[in-house]
Design an enzyme around this catalytic site. Structure first.
Site, PDB file in Angstrom:
ATOM      1  NE  ARG A   1      73.821  17.763  20.978  1.00  0.00           N
ATOM      2  CZ  ARG A   1      72.968  18.368  21.823  1.00  0.00           C
ATOM      3  NH1 ARG A   1      73.203  18.390  23.206  1.00  0.00           N
ATOM      4  NH2 ARG A   1      71.886  19.045  21.506  1.00  0.00           N
TER       5      ARG A   1
ATOM      6  CG  ASP B   1      75.154  15.568  27.506  1.00  0.00           C
ATOM      7  OD1 ASP B   1      75.824  15.383  28.526  1.00  0.00           O
ATOM      8  OD2 ASP B   1      73.875  15.809  27.548  1.00  0.00           O
ATOM      9  CG  ASN B   2      74.452  19.828  27.548  1.00  0.00           C
ATOM     10  OD1 ASN B   2      73.869  19.261  26.945  1.00  0.00           O
ATOM     11  ND2 ASN B   2      74.046  19.929  28.848  1.00  0.00           N
TER      12      ASN B   2
HETATM   13  P1  AMP Z   1      70.250  18.025  29.290  1.00  0.00           P
HETATM   14  O1  AMP Z   1      70.642  17.955  30.868  1.00  0.00           O
HETATM   15  O2  AMP Z   1      69.180  19.162  29.056  1.00  0.00           O
HETATM   16  O3  AMP Z   1      71.471  18.296  28.522  1.00  0.00           O
HETATM   17  O4  AMP Z   1      69.739  16.519  28.860  1.00  0.00           O
HETATM   18  C1  AMP Z   1      70.202  15.367  28.982  1.00  0.00           C
HETATM   19  C2  AMP Z   1      69.771  14.290  28.299  1.00  0.00           C
HETATM   20  O5  AMP Z   1      68.489  14.192  28.806  1.00  0.00           O
HETATM   21  C3  AMP Z   1      69.554  14.425  26.931  1.00  0.00           C
HETATM   22  O6  AMP Z   1      69.635  13.293  26.121  1.00  0.00           O
HETATM   23  C4  AMP Z   1      68.079  15.363  26.385  1.00  0.00           C
HETATM   24  O7  AMP Z   1      67.783  14.702  25.317  1.00  0.00           O
HETATM   25  C5  AMP Z   1      67.445  14.384  27.763  1.00  0.00           C
HETATM   26  N1  AMP Z   1      66.011  15.125  28.170  1.00  0.00           N
HETATM   27  C6  AMP Z   1      65.890  16.119  28.863  1.00  0.00           C
HETATM   28  N2  AMP Z   1      64.896  16.692  29.092  1.00  0.00           N
HETATM   29  C7  AMP Z   1      64.091  15.731  28.398  1.00  0.00           C
HETATM   30  C8  AMP Z   1      62.603  15.487  28.419  1.00  0.00           C
HETATM   31  N3  AMP Z   1      61.659  16.090  28.827  1.00  0.00           N
HETATM   32  N4  AMP Z   1      62.213  14.433  27.425  1.00  0.00           N
HETATM   33  C9  AMP Z   1      63.158  13.647  27.036  1.00  0.00           C
HETATM   34  N5  AMP Z   1      64.469  13.680  27.028  1.00  0.00           N
HETATM   35  C10 AMP Z   1      64.980  14.726  27.860  1.00  0.00           C
HETATM   36 MG    MG Z   2      71.559  18.324  26.473  1.00  0.00          MG
END
Ligand code: AMP
Ligand code: MG
Length: 535
Positions: free
Chosen positions: A209, A279-280
């Site tokens: 990413r 990051d996405n």
């Molecule tokens: P996201 O908003 O899904 O892109 O997540 C943002 C960050 O939070 C990324 O680093 C994900 O890996 C982490 N993350 C989201 N949900 C979880 C979870 N249930 N456990 C661990 N890390 C999480």
């Molecule tokens: Mg993510």
């Protein structure tokens, strides 16, 4: 009898270049920490008690040359929840950072994604396998590393639907239940509940990413930043000559191009990502990280499905290309130490704007049946978008209806006929009044005039339009209905949707129900019109 054209699991060929060539976090203990000067950490998936397979993508099986009979093997089921690893696999979580909602958030990383390795197919294609929801990693921060069925089903179904729509996307091979329960407070309002734990095996040529580059740059680790860029160009952009002078700029320009192409596709099909944090953003311009995404129902350019985004509406439908540009600017800043000159980076960002506009214009023209845009068509598009937003009009259904209308003055002036053709796209029939109808008619007359130059019959125009305007998309309420059923152990709707969404541009007369506009009950229901990041 074993099909000799397909492979058993043991016959898969792995090439885990990412971990072979890039620096590893030296600590092997699986505890949350800040990782410095490394691109990844080795980590084992957490074992689960009672896994079961819920759905697979047969297209992805074919792509990986895998034998379909494998779905009956216990080994296969155990593998794709992380209970076992194959020889050749080497599990790891990536380190990356990112800007969330416009603010630098520091280290994020694969908090609940664990890479298993890269499969090289017979056609010499690289596919990284990654489990999402297979337990904590050094990047899990305060979270549990797990995923629930609700969000996993949404990711599985949507990524495959996007693939069939022709939108660049990460893919999904399997959707499995872990047999364990996971606690989630879905609306962060103090009401935690037990939900079914699930794992999706995601697949992509690469999961790198923007944030992978950003974290190294933020640490001022230019040596590893250079290594990561060189690795990415050699591995994922093999058509570029990594030794050429100015290659980093050439590469950045290509990232801008593929990112623009991806967003144009989103705008074409009415997809709102919902969390376009850096990051996405995939370095390959793939739609990645299906969270609180949504599909436009009534055409509302201001709509965002993400409840966390409800105030600022940063990630609203209409703003997606702007946010992509902002994210590209962050990537430009991250790679700046290798360029040491802002001018060419600024020029490339300007190129992104022009290129996006041109591609968007052409895409909108194609939605109306034109081969390319022109000033006249641009005007027509501008007027149409106003019209679509003026009353609640289902975007997807409108374009399909438009392809059906006969473009002759009598038909256009026949109000009864207009109602018959367009009413499936109108949410509130009372809005279709004596003010609105003449506007629609006058637009249709202009449209007719524009199409005359095309020299197309109505049926030719229809065929052309229907290649760009899907009939079936993963409507928010349909995904929610499939989730409600799956939570009751009924996966029939998931499978039926997976099947219908394989041919999103085709008429499927016995599946009309999946092309219906959102019912009124779904207008304000959680999961249908608004989603949280909880997953
Ligand atoms: P996201 O908003 O899904 O892109 O997540 C943002 C960050 O939070 C990324 O680093 C994900 O890996 C982490 N993350 C989201 N949900 C979880 C979870 N249930 N456990 C661990 N890390 C999480
Ligand atoms: Mg993510």
């Amino acid at each position: 009898m074993k099909n000799t054209l397909t492979l058993s699991l043991q016959e898969l060929v792995f090439d885990n270049r990412f971990i072979d060539r890039l620096p590893a976090d030296p600590i092997l203990k699986n505890s949350c920490r800040q990782v410095k000067n490394a691109c990844f950490s080795f980590v084992e998936p957490t074992k689960v008690s009672n896994p079961s397979l819920v759905a697979v993508s047969t297209e992805m099986f074919e792509e990986l040359n895998l034998d379909k009979e494998l779905i009956h093997d216990d080994e296969f089921i155990q593998l794709f929840v992380g209970n076992t690893l194959l020889p050749g696999m080497n599990a790891y979580a990536m380190c990356y950072g990112g800007h969330q909602f416009g603010n630098w958030a520091g280290q994020l990383g694969d908090g609940r994604a664990i890479n298993l390795g890269d499969v090289i197919t017979r056609n010499n294609k690289r596919w990284s396998l990654q489990l999402k929801g297979a337990g904590p990693t050094p990047y899990s921060r305060t979270a549990d590393g797990l995923a629930v069925l609700r969000s996993s089903l949404r990711e599985f179904l949507c990524s495959e639907a996007m693939y069939h729509l022709g939108v660049p996307t990460t893919r999904a091979l399997t959707l499995s239940l872990t047999g364990e329960k996971v606690v989630r407070d879905m609306f962060y309002d103090g009401n935690p509940e037990y939900e079914l734990g699930a794992v999706v095996c995601r697949v992509a040529p690469s999961f790198i990413r923007f944030g992978n580059f950003q974290i190294l740059s933020a640490q001022n680790d230019i040596e590893n930043l250079t290594r990561l860029i060189d690795y990415t160009i050699e591995t994922d952009f093999p058509h570029l000559d990594s030794s050429e002078e100015g290659i980093y700029l050439k590469w950045f320009k290509e990232v801008c191009t593929t990112t623009a192409d991806m967003v144009v596709h989103w705008m074409r099909v009415g997809f709102v990502h919902g969390v376009m944090n850096t990051d996405n953003m995939s370095i390959l311009g793939l739609t990645i990280d299906y969270g609180p995404y949504g599909w436009l129902e009534n055409y509302d350019p201001d709509w965002t499905p993400n409840t966390t985004d409800a105030n600022g509406r940063r990630y609203r439908f209409e703003n997606q290309s702007q946010v992509a540009l902002w994210n590209l600017l962050q990537l430009a800043e991250a790679i700046y130490p290798l360029i040491n000159d802002t001018r060419p980076l600024e020029e490339i960002l300007k190129y992104y704007r022009d290129y996006y506009q041109q591609q968007w214009n052409n895409m909108m023209a194609a939605k109306l049946g034109f081969e390319q845009s022109s000033e006249l068509v641009e005007k027509l598009v501008e007027q149409l978008l106003k019209l679509l937003a003026e009353i609640e009009t289902d975007m997807t259904l409108f374009y399909r209806a438009l392809s059906e209308i006969e473009l002759d003055d009598n038909a256009i002036m026949d109000e009864g006929l207009l109602h018959t053709v367009f009413e499936k796209a109108w949410y509130l029939p009372e809005q279709v009044n004596e003010k609105y109808l003449p506007q629609l008619q006058s637009w249709l007359v202009k449209y007719k005039e524009c199409t005359e130059a095309l020299d197309l019959t109505d049926s030719e125009r229809k065929n052309r339009m229907n290649q760009f305007n899907p009939k079936y998309v993963l409507r928010n309420y349909l995904a929610q209905q499939a989730i409600d059923k799956a939570n009751e152990d009924d996966y029939s709707m998931l499978h039926e949707l997976l099947d219908v969404l394989r041919k999103p541009y085709d008429e499927q007369p016995d599946k009309e129900v999946f092309a219906a506009k959102r019912p009124e009950w779904a207008r304000h229901r959680a999961g249908c019109s608004m989603l949280s990041c909880s997953s």
